[in-house]
Design a protein around this motif. Structure first.
Motif, PDB file in Angstrom:
ATOM      1  N   SER A   1      41.259  41.634  39.983  1.00  0.00           N
ATOM      2  CA  SER A   1      40.360  42.621  39.930  1.00  0.00           C
ATOM      3  C   SER A   1      40.571  43.223  38.362  1.00  0.00           C
ATOM      4  CB  SER A   1      40.565  43.714  40.770  1.00  0.00           C
ATOM      5  OG  SER A   1      42.131  43.893  40.984  1.00  0.00           O
TER       6      SER A   1
ATOM      7  N   PHE B   1      37.780  43.679  35.417  1.00  0.00           N
ATOM      8  CA  PHE B   1      37.803  45.083  34.867  1.00  0.00           C
ATOM      9  C   PHE B   1      38.030  45.114  33.309  1.00  0.00           C
ATOM     10  CE2 PHE B   1      38.014  47.386  39.010  1.00  0.00           C
ATOM     11  CZ  PHE B   1      36.830  47.918  38.813  1.00  0.00           C
TER      12      PHE B   1
ATOM     13  N   PHE C   1      27.625  48.038  39.919  1.00  0.00           N
ATOM     14  CA  PHE C   1      27.811  49.266  40.457  1.00  0.00           C
ATOM     15  C   PHE C   1      28.773  48.940  41.586  1.00  0.00           C
ATOM     16  CE2 PHE C   1      24.634  47.644  42.786  1.00  0.00           C
ATOM     17  CZ  PHE C   1      24.839  47.797  44.346  1.00  0.00           C
ATOM     18  N   THR C   2      28.998  47.578  42.236  1.00  0.00           N
ATOM     19  CA  THR C   2      29.978  47.581  43.511  1.00  0.00           C
ATOM     20  C   THR C   2      31.614  47.075  42.695  1.00  0.00           C
ATOM     21  OG1 THR C   2      29.334  45.052  43.230  1.00  0.00           O
ATOM     22  CG2 THR C   2      28.189  46.446  45.071  1.00  0.00           C
ATOM     23  N   TRP C   3      31.511  47.207  41.403  1.00  0.00           N
ATOM     24  CA  TRP C   3      32.922  46.747  40.825  1.00  0.00           C
ATOM     25  C   TRP C   3      33.755  47.989  41.042  1.00  0.00           C
ATOM     26  CZ3 TRP C   3      32.625  42.889  36.095  1.00  0.00           C
ATOM     27  CH2 TRP C   3      31.828  41.881  36.607  1.00  0.00           C
ATOM     28  N   ASP C   4      34.317  48.171  42.318  1.00  0.00           N
ATOM     29  CA  ASP C   4      35.077  49.365  42.477  1.00  0.00           C
ATOM     30  C   ASP C   4      36.464  49.038  42.780  1.00  0.00           C
ATOM     31  OD1 ASP C   4      36.232  51.876  43.360  1.00  0.00           O
ATOM     32  OD2 ASP C   4      34.766  52.157  45.043  1.00  0.00           O
ATOM     33  N   ALA C   5      37.320  49.473  41.893  1.00  0.00           N
ATOM     34  CA  ALA C   5      39.068  49.260  42.036  1.00  0.00           C
ATOM     35  C   ALA C   5      39.633  49.409  43.410  1.00  0.00           C
ATOM     36  CB  ALA C   5      39.913  50.003  41.212  1.00  0.00           C
ATOM     37  N   LYS C   6      38.755  50.146  44.317  1.00  0.00           N
ATOM     38  CA  LYS C   6      39.178  50.753  45.720  1.00  0.00           C
ATOM     39  C   LYS C   6      38.956  49.489  46.690  1.00  0.00           C
ATOM     40  CE  LYS C   6      39.025  55.666  44.989  1.00  0.00           C
ATOM     41  NZ  LYS C   6      38.250  56.772  45.447  1.00  0.00           N
ATOM     42  N   THR C   7      38.066  48.521  46.292  1.00  0.00           N
ATOM     43  CA  THR C   7      37.395  47.495  47.252  1.00  0.00           C
ATOM     44  C   THR C   7      37.863  45.963  46.647  1.00  0.00           C
ATOM     45  OG1 THR C   7      35.247  47.159  46.010  1.00  0.00           O
ATOM     46  CG2 THR C   7      35.681  48.666  48.075  1.00  0.00           C
TER      47      THR C   7
ATOM     48  N   TRP D   1      32.537  42.409  45.635  1.00  0.00           N
ATOM     49  CA  TRP D   1      31.796  42.962  44.356  1.00  0.00           C
ATOM     50  C   TRP D   1      30.508  41.960  44.144  1.00  0.00           C
ATOM     51  CZ3 TRP D   1      36.264  43.625  40.507  1.00  0.00           C
ATOM     52  CH2 TRP D   1      37.163  44.618  41.137  1.00  0.00           C
TER      53      TRP D   1
ATOM     54  N   GLU E   1      23.433  57.963  47.576  1.00  0.00           N
ATOM     55  CA  GLU E   1      24.594  56.656  47.168  1.00  0.00           C
ATOM     56  C   GLU E   1      24.037  55.335  47.218  1.00  0.00           C
ATOM     57  OE1 GLU E   1      27.827  54.402  49.886  1.00  0.00           O
ATOM     58  OE2 GLU E   1      27.498  56.574  50.778  1.00  0.00           O
TER      59      GLU E   1
END
Length: 659
Positions: free
Chosen positions: A33, A37, A52-58, A63, A356
């Motif tokens: 991840s 990033f 948009f789905t590149w979220d560090a929380k997931t 993604w 969302e």
């Protein structure tokens, strides 16, 4: 030291500092991840942010565009996203399992990046971008695993790199639509799929390529020899294709000395930077305050409130006010509702609703909008829907609005504008089948068990049959059947979505992305038939049973072959645990039914349309999968005798309630 030496020292120092910093972070364990990033930082994302789905929380495996195997990232498929900027190769080297990279159909430009640093790559797709300039002769040295290389429709110039011709495992090479010049180097590959058309190549075609289709070389006026009909001048026959150059080694000692000095200075600089950063960090640590405020749909989508027309201003007596005026070519801004049994709301209410983003597909993004009443709706934004005029569009939408079935997600309302369209549907609690099949495990949730998968297959088949019965004039009444277009209710009831859109989607875009145009009959004969949706159903059944992404949608998979071929090679008519999704629990005493469904899936995606099931026949076979042992055994025996005569000792499912 001379001025020239100092200049060379300075020029060498900057990239070496970056390299050592990268090595330092790798030693301390750079995760997938973090590497992705870092790679994203070099990209310029367009208006439709497909990342948009590149979220560090997931986890990165959930993604968009990230392909995983065993929890490790083995592929990035970032196509049709309007991306530009640079390709950070150093960041990509942090993905130690990366084997395939596709950034086709974007806006990347500049010189050819140093992909040779990614020596483990097996597939590299760069077609339809704006890369330019010459590619150095050693650009592909060390890429011994590379099998597929697509560079078509860019602006590359100069000679074809000799290192490209020396790739030992090369199977596919597309260089068409560039400005490559000079002679074609010798390719020693026996089964190479090649396209060199529409360049500026000259000279004699190498003998190793003389048996290829002439279309491979068309558009190069300076080429001659077999398989072309153009004869070569006698002088050209004496010139051999370019060979690998031997680089001089006279400056090796100087380079070694400079490198040693730079390395020592770099280590000192890195230690100094780390010391200063640590010191500053301890001195001031401001409190972390995060304001989480959900954006409205209007902010998320960028849909603007249009100014009222001149006639409207005159009628209202004023040009001011908060009311949304009519966009060009639209008489009003009201949503057109297709269902009388649903809650009514206006477009301004929808645009002001908290939103969302749910996903970004090939035709546009989807948003979850929460109305002031608390009702949750999904708004799908389409920008590639100008294939029909306004009246034709409205008539078709009314036709879709009249459809009512337990396994169809109804279209509640729509908004027409020449530039874009909005389709409004209800929200499905459990999301898409694709997420439930491939994404749940990443969040620590259980995957779908066998009874649930059978229930979903039956529901999808019923909904598809209904579409074929109520939309008989459409060749492919669904046209875009895939796991991401099947939503699940709280009770895992499947709902088909994005159906009946082929007449509305721009043909060029539809042919590039819609499932119907990935079928064997279209790829071979450029036609869509009534059985094309059946092929999509078969692919979906195989995906549900095996847990693997269909290669038809991802272009490449783990073994470089499509899902149907993989199943056919792996399936020998008897139970094979490795063939089925390991996350599909509770399969004991269900082997017979599972094998039967697998055979039905294979018959549905039979490449020969004449041998493929009709939709009615496919649904009948699926519906006959009963829970009682005697019924299952009788049907399984009958089905085996009707297909290929192979049988196995499959024991039917017990205690399955699909009602």
């Amino acid at each position: 030291m001379k001025a020239g030496a100092f200049s060379k020292l300075y020029d060498t120092m900057v990239p070496l500092v970056s390299l050592l910093l990268f090595i330092s972070t790798t030693i301390h364990g750079l995760s997938d991840s973090e590497a992705i990033f870092n790679f994203k930082k070099s990209l310029v994302v367009g208006e439709a942010d497909g990342l948009f789905t590149w979220d560090a929380k997931t986890p990165p495996c959930t993604w968009a565009g990230v392909l995983c195997n065993g929890g490790s990232v083995w592929g990035l498929q970032l196509e049709n996203l309007e991306l530009s900027g640079s390709i950070d190769i150093e960041a990509l080297t942090g993905l130690t399992s990366l084997r395939t990279l596709s950034i086709m159909n974007n806006k990347f430009g500049g010189p050819f990046p140093e992909f040779k640093k990614l020596g483990a790559l097996k597939s590299l797709y760069l077609s339809n971008n704006q890369f330019e300039g010459t590619i150095s002769g050693d650009a592909f040295e060390g890429m011994g695993w590379l099998k597929k290389l697509h560079l078509s429709q860019n602006k590359f110039t100069g000679e074809i790199p000799i290192s490209m011709a020396k790739l030992p495992k090369l199977l596919e090479l597309r260089l068409d639509g560039n400005q490559f010049s000079g002679q074609i180097p010798e390719f020693e590959h026996k089964q190479l799929v090649l396209n060199l058309s529409n360049n500026a190549l000259t000279g004699l075609i190498p003998e190793s390529l003389s048996m290829m289709d002439p279309k491979v070389f068309e558009g190069n006026k300076g080429l001659c020899g077999k398989p072309l009909e153009t004869e070569c001048d006698s002088l050209l026959l004496e010139v051999s294709p370019p060979q690998l150059e031997v680089r001089p080694k006279s400056s090796a000692i100087v380079s070694l000395v400079i490198t040693s000095v730079v390395t020592a200075l770099t280590v000192i600089i890195i230690l100094g930077v780390i010391f200063l950063l640590n010191r500053n960090y301890k001195k001031k640590q401001p409190p972390l305050v995060v304001e989480a405020k959900e954006s409205s749909l209007q902010k998320k989508t960028g849909i603007r409130e249009a100014e009222p027309s001149r006639r409207e201003r005159h009628r209202n007596g004023s040009s001011s006010g908060n009311r949304i005026g009519a966009p060009a070519g639209v008489e009003n801004t009201k949503l057109s509702f297709l269902r009388e049994d649903k809650e009514k709301f206006d477009l301004p209410d929808l645009l002001k609703a908290s939103a969302e983003i749910l996903g970004s597909g090939c035709f546009g993004a989807s948003y979850k909008a929460v109305l002031s009443s608390g009702k949750m709706m999904v708004v799908k934004r389409f920008k590639q829907m100008n294939n029909a005029g306004r009246d034709e569009f409205q008539d078709h939408m009314k036709r879709l609005g009249r459809l009512k079935h337990h396994n169809l997600l109804p279209i509640v309302a729509y908004y027409y504008r020449k530039e874009e369209k909005l389709l409004v549907c209800e929200f499905a609690e459990r999301g898409s089948l694709a997420f439930n099949l491939h994404g749940n495990q990443s969040f620590g949730k259980p995957s779908l068990d066998w009874p649930t998968r059978l229930k979903i297959v039956k529901g999808v088949a019923r909904g598809l049959l209904y579409l074929h019965e109520d939309l008989p004039s459409l060749m492919a009444p669904h046209g875009h059947l895939k796991a991401s277009n099947v939503l699940l209710t709280e009770t895992f009831e499947p709902l088909l979505t994005d159906y009946g859109l082929i007449p509305l989607i721009n043909q060029e875009k539809a042919q590039d992305h819609m499932v119907a145009y990935k079928s064997p009959e279209y790829l071979l004969h450029r036609r869509v038939t009534k059985k094309t949706d059946v092929w999509g159903l078969g692919i979906l059944i195989l995906e549900i049973l095996t847990g693997k992404f269909p290669a038809n949608f991802l272009r490449v998979n783990l073994n470089g072959e499509d899902l149907v071929s993989w199943v056919n090679l792996s399936f020998q008519g008897v139970w094979a645990p490795d063939l089925f999704d390991k996350d599909m629990s509770k399969t004991k005493h269900c082997e017979g039914t599972i094998l039967t469904l697998l055979k039905i899936g294979l018959k549905c995606c039979e490449p020969d349309v004449e041998k493929r099931f009709e939709i009615e026949e496919a649904v009948k076979k699926i519906e006959e999968l009963k829970e009682r042992e005697s019924d299952d055994d009788d049907f399984y025996s009958t089905y085996v005798s009707e297909t290929d005569g192979r049988s196995s000792k499959g024991v039917s499912c017990e205690s399955i309630n699909m009602s």
